[in-house]
Design an enzyme around this catalytic site. Structure first.
Site, PDB file in Angstrom:
ATOM      1  N   ASP A 117     -20.645  29.296 -27.216  1.00  0.00           N
ATOM      2  CA  ASP A 117     -20.159  29.815 -28.356  1.00  0.00           C
ATOM      3  C   ASP A 117     -19.430  28.714 -29.366  1.00  0.00           C
ATOM      4  OD1 ASP A 117     -21.107  32.901 -29.887  1.00  0.00           O
ATOM      5  OD2 ASP A 117     -18.288  32.726 -29.476  1.00  0.00           O
ATOM      6  N   GLU A 135     -24.671  26.806 -29.378  1.00  0.00           N
ATOM      7  CA  GLU A 135     -24.452  27.461 -30.542  1.00  0.00           C
ATOM      8  C   GLU A 135     -24.577  26.714 -32.195  1.00  0.00           C
ATOM      9  OE1 GLU A 135     -23.485  31.615 -32.086  1.00  0.00           O
ATOM     10  OE2 GLU A 135     -21.947  30.480 -31.575  1.00  0.00           O
TER      11      GLU A 135
END
Length: 634
Positions: A342, A397
């Site tokens: 993330d 991401e």
């Protein structure tokens, strides 16, 4: 930066430059990054005996039970004046069990077993590290290496709980073989139930996993697993990095969940957050030793202004130990199969992507704005994971479009397997919000679906938790909004809003999954990485046609026009039959197609394909045709 690090030879740099000659002006940047990466590997070998031993530090830090049932506690707290251990075991005495100071800011405490040779600290008992600072403060902290933390119902602070059960869960099933393409089910254990409560690992294992299997997914991405004190952060403000969230159950129940998923042939990825950490002090990493730094950069560099969180110092030796061991822990202890990293954009740049539009100019991805400490950390993480676990999958991401993010490290890349195609969900939301149906631009939609870096695999998605949970609305709500509460029933006829919403929702997902990337083809067991050939994107007709793995995808986005005898291009000749029809009544459609119909190709060149055929495509529908004479399922 040493001149020698700019003259390092990147083993397969020529392959990268042949693929993308526009990267040539930045060759020295790649050499410098690779040089720093190699230097870190060498230092790990010299100082720690290699990365294998270094990343097993969870076996020596925190608390460890020895064969004789004595306990060894070890922490890194370089700014502390003294450390003590307190807890249930010593009636919360703040001074009876002092740690001994070691070199490099480390502290150790040895506690012998009881007279009956059982451990002095029992399973499920509470502990705290008492930190005395040089300023005279006394702070109560949770070990950064804590494996289990819980919160009492009436408290807002989490407690460190010693997890050493008499019976550990034993994994029974091997990891499934790495899929040729991913069909990912993104999930949150806590909200995976219609009941008005936080759902459990056991509920997910017994009630959700079978449904995921039946839907044809081969991968689950679990979010909000790493412990986070603030539930509404959806797991993105981590407080305890080695602890599986206790609000869903025990560590052993999470292990069972993953084991059962493996038995169903489903791999499990952890949504790992190494881009930042919660600012919590008493039950988080922040100011663990009383200083502003420790695991983080001090001052402004250690703060994320938008997320209100702390930023890691990726050049720190003990920070690398902590984060790389954290990855190893989740792979070894819980048998996860890989990670979705993330917030990678925030890690890659000193500006963290704040206020940056990323036009695609290559100069945006190199130079002083790039955080090379973070880049080297990500290279190390990918190198170590893929070396130790051949089938490990890593997904980045990143919204910036950083070149070589998903190229091999030996080419100068960062080594990820996939990147998220983050422009696609944003495009769908923009289209739905800003354009009438008749003004949808087929060419622009196709461009967004296919506009990705050559040689770097993408995971396509129409929406994720970012759209569904974090400050936005789901596609279904954008399409149907409040009508879903009053008009979405099989007991009454569909009104025009619901009809439009259901048909477009299906088409958006199918087009995204079929054209948007190398992963996430979640129907028919279609597992191929073959490139799609787009034969039509007709603006007037609102029709998109493409071919992938000998399967023909046909989309008619026109709100009112259905087309009889519509000619579509095909590659291989033969007989085609309907394999998927969004207009089927069982999918909320109108049942306008006869599935017994056979479509025969003609040797008539059309749209640069050698053959073509005539089909009927109803308005606002999508059909998938497969050649009956060719195997399309891999």
């Amino acid at each position: 930066m040493a001149e020698s690090e700019c003259n390092v030879s990147v083993p397969h740099m020529n392959s990268l430059l042949q693929m993308d000659p526009y990267l040539k002006p930045f060759e020295k940047d790649f050499q410098r990054r690779y040089g720093l990466f190699e230097k870190q590997l060498t230092l790990l070998e010299e100082a720690e005996g290699g990365f294998d031993q270094f990343t097993r530090s969870y076996k020596s830090y925190g608390v460890q039970r020895m064969p004789d049932n004595s306990l060894v506690f070890k922490e890194w707290a370089p700014a502390a004046e003294a450390l003590f251990l307190t807890g249930d075991f010593n009636d919360w005495n703040n001074f009876s069990h002092p740690y001994t100071k070691k070199d490099f800011g480390k502290w150790e405490l040895h506690i012998p077993p009881k007279e009956e040779k059982t451990p002095a600290v029992t399973h499920n008992s509470k502990l705290k590290v008492v930190v005395h600072t040089r300023a005279g403060e006394r702070l109560y902290r949770i070990s950064p290496w804590a494996k289990y933390v819980t919160r009492h119902e009436k408290s807002v602070i989490y407690d460190w709980v010693h997890w050493d059960p008499p019976q550990l869960y034993i994994h029974k099933h091997p990891r499934p073989q790495k899929p040729r393409s991913l069909r990912i089910y993104e999930s949150h254990v806590g909200i995976a139930s219609p009941e008005g409560k936080v759902a459990s690992y056991s509920n997910f294992t017994h009630n959700v996993l079978p449904r995921i299997k039946d839907l044809g997914y081969n991968c689950i991405q679990l979010m909000a697993i790493m412990e986070h004190a603030y539930y509404a952060s959806f797991g993105y403000q981590i407080t305890s990095f080695f602890a599986a969230s206790s609000r869903y159950g025990t560590p052993e129940e999470l292990k069972e969940l993953i084991d059962v998923a493996h038995s169903l042939g489903i791999i499990v990825l952890l949504d790992v957050v190494h881009s930042h950490a919660s600012k919590n002090t008493e039950d988080g990493l922040n100011r663990f030793d009383g200083s502003d730094s420790c695991f983080f950069h001090s001052g402004a560099r250690g703060e994320h202004s938008l997320w209100d969180s702390r930023l890691f110092n990726y050049s720190g030796w003990e920070v690398l130990r902590f984060l790389l061991s954290n990855l190893r822990w989740w792979m070894e202890e819980y048998k996860f199969d890989g990670f979705r990293f993330d917030g990678v954009t925030s890690m890659l740049y000193h500006h963290h992507g704040i206020g940056s539009g990323f036009s695609g100019d290559y100069a945006e991805y190199f130079g002083l704005q790039v955080d090379e400490d973070s880049i080297v950390y990500l290279m190390l993480a990918n190198h170590i994971l893929h070396t130790l676990y051949e089938d490990c999958i890593t997904i980045a991401e990143d919204v910036s479009g950083m070149p070589t993010l998903c190229r091999p490290i030996k080419e100068g890349g960062l080594g990820f397997d996939y990147r998220l195609a983050m422009a696609i969900p944003d495009k769908w939301i923009q289209i739905i919000k800003e354009f009438k149906d008749e003004d949808w631009n087929m060419g622009n939609i196709v461009h967004t679906m296919t506009n990705r870096r050559y040689g770097e695999k993408c995971i396509a998605y129409a929406e994720s938790h970012d759209q569904a949970l974090v400050g936005d609305k789901t596609l279904a709500f954008w399409l149907m909004d409040k009508e879903m509460y009053t008009s979405m029933s099989t007991l009454i006829p569909m009104n025009s809003v619901i009809d439009r919403g259901i048909q477009l929702h299906k088409m958006i997902r199918l087009l995204t999954h079929g054209l948007g990337g190398e992963g996430y083809l979640n129907f028919m067991a279609l597992q191929t990485l073959m490139k799609a050939y787009i034969s039509a994107k007709h603006e007037g007709d609102k029709v998109i046609v493409f071919e992938r793995a000998n399967v023909i995808f046909i989309f008619n986005f026109h709100p009112t026009n259905s087309y009889s005898n519509y000619r579509v291009a095909v590659g291989p000749p033969g007989k085609y039959k309907i394999k998927l029809d969004s207009d089927e009544i069982q999918y909320g459609g109108h049942g306008r197609l006869d599935h017994n119909t056979e479509f025969f190709s003609e040797q008539m060149e059309f749209n640069n394909r050698p053959n073509s055929m005539l089909v009927y495509i109803p308005c606002r529908s999508a059909i998938v045709l497969a050649n009956e004479e060719i195997d399309y399922c891999y």
